[in-house]
Structures are given as structure tokens and as C-alpha cells.
Write a protein that holds these residues in place. Structure first.
Motif, short mmCIF file in Angstrom:
data_model
loop_
_atom_site.label_atom_id
_atom_site.label_comp_id
_atom_site.label_asym_id
_atom_site.label_seq_id
_atom_site.Cartn_x
_atom_site.Cartn_y
_atom_site.Cartn_z
N TYR A 64 28.82 25.95 54.24
CA TYR A 64 30.10 26.52 53.85
C TYR A 64 29.85 27.75 52.99
CZ TYR A 64 32.11 22.16 55.55
OH TYR A 64 32.49 21.11 56.35
N PHE A 65 30.89 28.60 52.86
CA PHE A 65 30.75 29.88 52.18
C PHE A 65 31.95 30.10 51.28
CE2 PHE A 65 28.81 29.78 56.31
CZ PHE A 65 27.55 30.33 56.12
N TRP A 66 31.69 30.66 50.08
CA TRP A 66 32.80 30.92 49.17
C TRP A 66 32.53 32.16 48.34
CZ3 TRP A 66 32.93 30.39 43.65
CH2 TRP A 66 31.74 29.94 43.07
N ARG A 67 33.59 32.70 47.79
CA ARG A 67 33.49 33.84 46.88
C ARG A 67 34.74 33.85 46.01
NH1 ARG A 67 33.74 39.17 50.70
NH2 ARG A 67 32.50 39.93 48.94
N VAL A 68 34.70 34.62 44.94
CA VAL A 68 35.79 34.61 43.98
C VAL A 68 35.98 36.01 43.41
CG1 VAL A 68 34.25 34.00 42.06
CG2 VAL A 68 36.67 33.40 41.92
N LYS A 69 37.19 36.33 43.03
CA LYS A 69 37.48 37.54 42.26
C LYS A 69 38.30 37.12 41.05
CE LYS A 69 39.67 40.14 45.21
NZ LYS A 69 40.53 41.25 45.73
N THR A 70 38.23 37.90 39.99
CA THR A 70 38.91 37.53 38.75
C THR A 70 39.79 38.66 38.25
OG1 THR A 70 37.08 38.33 37.39
CG2 THR A 70 37.01 36.02 38.07
N VAL A 71 40.66 38.33 37.32
CA VAL A 71 41.46 39.30 36.57
C VAL A 71 41.16 39.04 35.09
CG1 VAL A 71 43.74 40.16 36.03
CG2 VAL A 71 43.26 39.30 38.33
N THR A 72 40.82 40.09 34.35
CA THR A 72 40.56 39.95 32.92
C THR A 72 41.55 40.77 32.12
OG1 THR A 72 38.97 41.77 32.81
CG2 THR A 72 38.10 39.59 33.35
N ASN A 73 41.65 40.46 30.84
CA ASN A 73 42.61 41.14 29.98
C ASN A 73 42.18 42.56 29.63
OD1 ASN A 73 40.44 40.07 28.48
ND2 ASN A 73 41.58 40.28 26.57
N THR A 74 40.91 42.91 29.90
CA THR A 74 40.42 44.25 29.53
C THR A 74 40.17 45.15 30.74
OG1 THR A 74 38.14 43.43 29.52
CG2 THR A 74 39.34 43.42 27.41
N GLU A 75 39.81 44.57 31.88
CA GLU A 75 39.42 45.40 33.02
C GLU A 75 40.24 45.15 34.27
OE1 GLU A 75 35.23 45.55 33.69
OE2 GLU A 75 34.74 45.49 31.56
N GLY A 76 41.22 44.28 34.18
CA GLY A 76 42.08 44.04 35.33
C GLY A 76 41.37 43.26 36.42
N GLU A 77 41.73 43.55 37.67
CA GLU A 77 41.19 42.81 38.81
C GLU A 77 39.78 43.28 39.15
OE1 GLU A 77 42.17 42.30 43.55
OE2 GLU A 77 43.84 42.28 42.14
N SER A 78 38.90 42.33 39.38
CA SER A 78 37.51 42.65 39.71
C SER A 78 37.34 42.81 41.21
CB SER A 78 36.59 41.52 39.22
OG SER A 78 36.72 40.37 40.07
N GLU A 79 36.14 43.21 41.61
CA GLU A 79 35.76 43.18 43.01
C GLU A 79 35.47 41.72 43.39
OE1 GLU A 79 32.35 45.64 43.46
OE2 GLU A 79 33.22 47.32 42.33
N TRP A 80 35.39 41.48 44.71
CA TRP A 80 34.96 40.16 45.16
C TRP A 80 33.51 39.93 44.73
CZ3 TRP A 80 37.74 36.26 46.75
CH2 TRP A 80 38.94 36.46 47.46
N SER A 81 33.19 38.71 44.41
CA SER A 81 31.79 38.36 44.16
C SER A 81 31.02 38.41 45.48
CB SER A 81 31.70 36.93 43.60
OG SER A 81 32.05 35.98 44.60
N GLU A 82 29.69 38.30 45.38
CA GLU A 82 28.90 38.13 46.59
C GLU A 82 29.27 36.79 47.23
OE1 GLU A 82 26.98 40.40 47.81
OE2 GLU A 82 27.17 41.74 46.08
N VAL A 83 29.08 36.68 48.54
CA VAL A 83 29.34 35.42 49.22
C VAL A 83 28.24 34.42 48.86
CG1 VAL A 83 29.51 34.27 51.46
CG2 VAL A 83 30.55 36.53 51.13
N LYS A 84 28.63 33.23 48.45
CA LYS A 84 27.67 32.18 48.11
C LYS A 84 27.76 31.06 49.14
CE LYS A 84 24.41 30.77 45.36
NZ LYS A 84 24.56 30.63 43.91
N ALA A 85 26.62 30.68 49.69
CA ALA A 85 26.59 29.62 50.70
C ALA A 85 26.14 28.31 50.07
CB ALA A 85 25.65 30.00 51.83
N PHE A 86 26.56 27.21 50.66
CA PHE A 86 26.03 25.89 50.31
C PHE A 86 26.12 25.00 51.55
CE2 PHE A 86 30.57 25.50 49.41
CZ PHE A 86 30.90 24.23 49.87
N ARG A 87 25.38 23.92 51.53
CA ARG A 87 25.38 22.99 52.65
C ARG A 87 25.60 21.58 52.11
NH1 ARG A 87 23.08 23.34 57.97
NH2 ARG A 87 22.70 21.27 58.88
N THR A 88 26.42 20.82 52.82
CA THR A 88 26.71 19.46 52.39
C THR A 88 25.61 18.50 52.82
OG1 THR A 88 28.07 19.22 54.38
CG2 THR A 88 29.21 19.74 52.32
#
Length: 344
Positions: A136-160
Motif C-alpha cells: 500500500y502507498f500513502w502520503r500527506v500534506k499539512t497546513v501550519t500557522n506560519t507557512e500555510g499549506e505544504s507540498e505533498w510528502s514523498e510517497v511512502k510504501a508499506f506491505r501488510t
């Protein structure tokens, strides 16, 4: 179970808050699944492999990986931002069953949408239950109080893992590190004492030469010296010692010392080594008896066994040498005993 998990999550949140102030990327980093970091990597018999976890089915030989055992794992990340007082105010997290969708920002299994929250540790997956033995693959982006919306993170894989439950601790494969001697001393004609500097659970690999007249040597492994030699009879103490006869082939050959079974390693309370690692023995010293050729440091290797460990993740130095030594002892003990399930 949940009380313990919540307490651990709270402690981890404090740790991640400290890291947030140090992150300099414009996107979240340090992505972990069920608090495990190296989920995209594979290992072969203790050594890191070049094959990513989503290509594991292409390998002929068995590979190991950080197996996620939860149908609904938890995700964690380091919030980006250099400004003082930076804090996360929202996040968006996606999970996909293929890498292409994740790269394009599409969560075909789950898209959290923008969630107004400062939580960046142990955010539970809320999509359809994951299936066993799949990447499976996931990624995240954030919003902070100082810099607003971030870029997407790198894609991170994992296996069950091959078996899943609602919540279960992820399985981390044990790995090996090749270590060469800190010192070699010829104590008698034909006898060498090898010191690796520190004790470790491991195995021994030797490259020895024989002209055919010398047919065997004796290899001694131990944790303690007595009179300049390895202590042969530690009694009923916890100090270990083992003796291994080794028949030599003519020419230069590489030998792996087969560690014998020990009741302390195989009892009901013992942590059994997986087949891909084999048995290990704690030792600092190696004595090779009956070897007439020159023994070089490159000819003797200790393969220490531990969980993946980043030596650069922490540091400490002060003007008090005793405190420095205590720090080094504690840090090394965490690494050396990690595969036993002992955490400091």
C-alpha cells in the motif's frame, strides 16, 4: 491495550513536537506506519536489499520487510516549518493500493480530506480494512500557522503481513552489520586474540589460509578475559563462552562459524532467532588457536544482529567524560539489545 497505546501516543507526540522545529523541508518528512520507519525497504537474510517492498513478489529468494499487522494502521509524520512557534493546524492524508494513484495525489482507498487537527502522530486509517500480504502507498500534506499549506510528502510504501488483526504491533525484520576487529594481538605462536571493542550478539565469519599441513584450528568466543586469554569457565554466571573446532581446507577459504544451541537461547522465555538470521552468541573476544599464517583485520568479521538503527539520530557531548561514557553505553545498549524486544 488502548490506555497503554494512548500513553505511548502522548509521549511520541512530545518527541515529534521537538522534531517539528528542526524540519527544514517544505513538505512533511519522517513518515512512519504504526510507528515503523523503514516500511518501503526489504532485506535478504539480514542485509538491506535494493528491491523496494512493492516489488517483493518479483524476487526468487525470500526477502524480509517491516510487516504491518493492522487492518487499520496508524500514520505519523514530521510537520515542516522552520519558524519559531510553527504548529500544524490541518492535514490531508491519502492511501492507495497502487503507486501511480498515490503519486498523482489520488487516494483510491481513503482520502481523509482536509482535517482541522494538530495531530501528526498515530492518525488511524479510516478506510476499508486492508488485506494481508499486499503493498500500500500513502502520503500527506499539512497546513501550519506560519507557512500555510505544504507540498505533498514523498510517497511512502508499506506491505501488510500474511495475517492481520484490528491492531497488532508491526514486525520489524532483524538486520546484520559487518564489524571488523578493534585490535588483534598475537599472544603465543599460532594463537591470536581478537578484540571487537564492545560486546554484541552476533556471528563470526573467518577467511583463513592453509597449505595443507595445517588441518584445523580452535575458535574460542567469549565475553570476558582472564590473564590475557578468553575466560574458559565462566561458571553459572551470565557471561558466555563457546569453543568451536574448525577443519581447514587447503588454500584460502571463507568459513562461517555455526553457533551452537544454548539452553538460555532456546528455553520457554527465550527470543528465538528467525531462520533467515540463525543462532547468535554474545561475544566481544575471539581467540584463534593453532593458526600459523598471518591474521589480518579484513580476515575476521563479526556480523552483529539488531533492528535497523540510525546512529546519527541522536548525539550527546559534554565536559564530563563520565556522562559521555554513560551516554555511549546507554545508546549502544539500545542498539545491541533491540532485537530481543528490550527497549530503554
Amino acid at each position: 491495550m488502548y490506555t497503554l497505546l494512548n500513553r505511548f501516543t502522548l509521549l511520541a507526540s512530545f518527541a515529534f513536537s521537538a522534531f517539528c522545529l528542526q524540519a527544514s523541508d517544505k513538505k512533511p518528512s519522517g513518515l512512519m506506519t504504526d510507528l515503523v520507519e523503514h516500511t518501503g525497504r526489504t532485506w535478504q537474510n539480514g542485509f538491506a536489499s535494493n528491491l523496494p517492498v512493492w516489488q517483493i513478489d518479483e524476487a526468487i529468494e525470500p526477502l524480509q520487510y517491516a510487516a504491518i499487522r493492522s487492518t487499520h494502521p496508524a500514520f505519523s509524520w514530521i510537520v515542516p516549518g522552520e519558524s519559531q512557534g510553527t504548529r500544524q493546524t490541518a492535514y490531508r492524508l491519502i492511501v492507495a493500493d497502487n503507486r501511480e494513484d498515490a503519486i498523482s495525489g489520488k487516494g483510491n482507498l481513503w482520502d481523509s480530506g482536509e482535517v482541522e487537527s494538530g495531530q501528526s502522530v498515530a492518525v488511524r486509517y479510516a478506510g476499508k480494512a486492508l488485506e494481508p500480504g499486499k503493498p500500500y502507498f500513502w502520503r500527506v500534506k499539512t497546513v501550519t500557522n506560519t507557512e500555510g499549506e505544504s507540498e505533498w510528502s514523498e510517497v511512502k510504501a508499506f506491505r501488510t503481513a500474511s495475517r492481520l488483526s484490528g491492531y497488532e504491533t508491526a514486525y520489524y525484520p532483524q538486520v546484520k552489520t559487518m564489524e571488523f576487529p578493534a585490535g588483534i594481538k598475537k599472544i603465543n605462536p599460532g594463537t591470536y586474540l581478537v578484540d571487537f571493542g564492545r560486546d554484541a550478539f552476533g556471528q563470526l565469519v573467518l577467511t583463513l589460509a592453509s597449505d595443507g599441513r595445517q588441518d584445523s584450528v580452535i575458535v574460542h568466543l567469549g565475553e570476558c578475559l582472564e590473564g590475557g586469554r578468553i575466560l574458559r569457565d565462566p561458571g553459572k554466571s551470565t557471561i558466555r563462552y563457546h569453543r568451536y573446532p574448525l577443519a581447514l581446507l587447503k588454500g584460502t577459504n571463507t568459513y562461517r562459524i555455526k553457533i551452537g544451541k544454548d539452553k538460555r537461547n532456546t528455553g520457554p522465555a527465550a527470543v528465538l532467532m528467525p531462520e533467515y538470521i540463525g543462532e547468535v552468541l554474545p561475544f566481544r573476544y575471539c581467540e584463534i588457536e593453532g593458526y600459523e599464517a598471518v591474521l589480518s583485520p579484513a580476515a575476521i568479521v563479526r556480523e552483529t544482529v539488531h533492528y535497523p538503527f540510525d546512529e546519527t539520530a541522536s548525539s550527546f557531548r559534554c565536559s564530563n567524560d563520565t556522562l559521555n561514557q554513560i551516554w555511549e553505553l546507554c545508546k549502544y545498549s539500545v542498539r545491541a539489545t533491540s532485537f530481543l524486544g528490550v527497549y530503554v
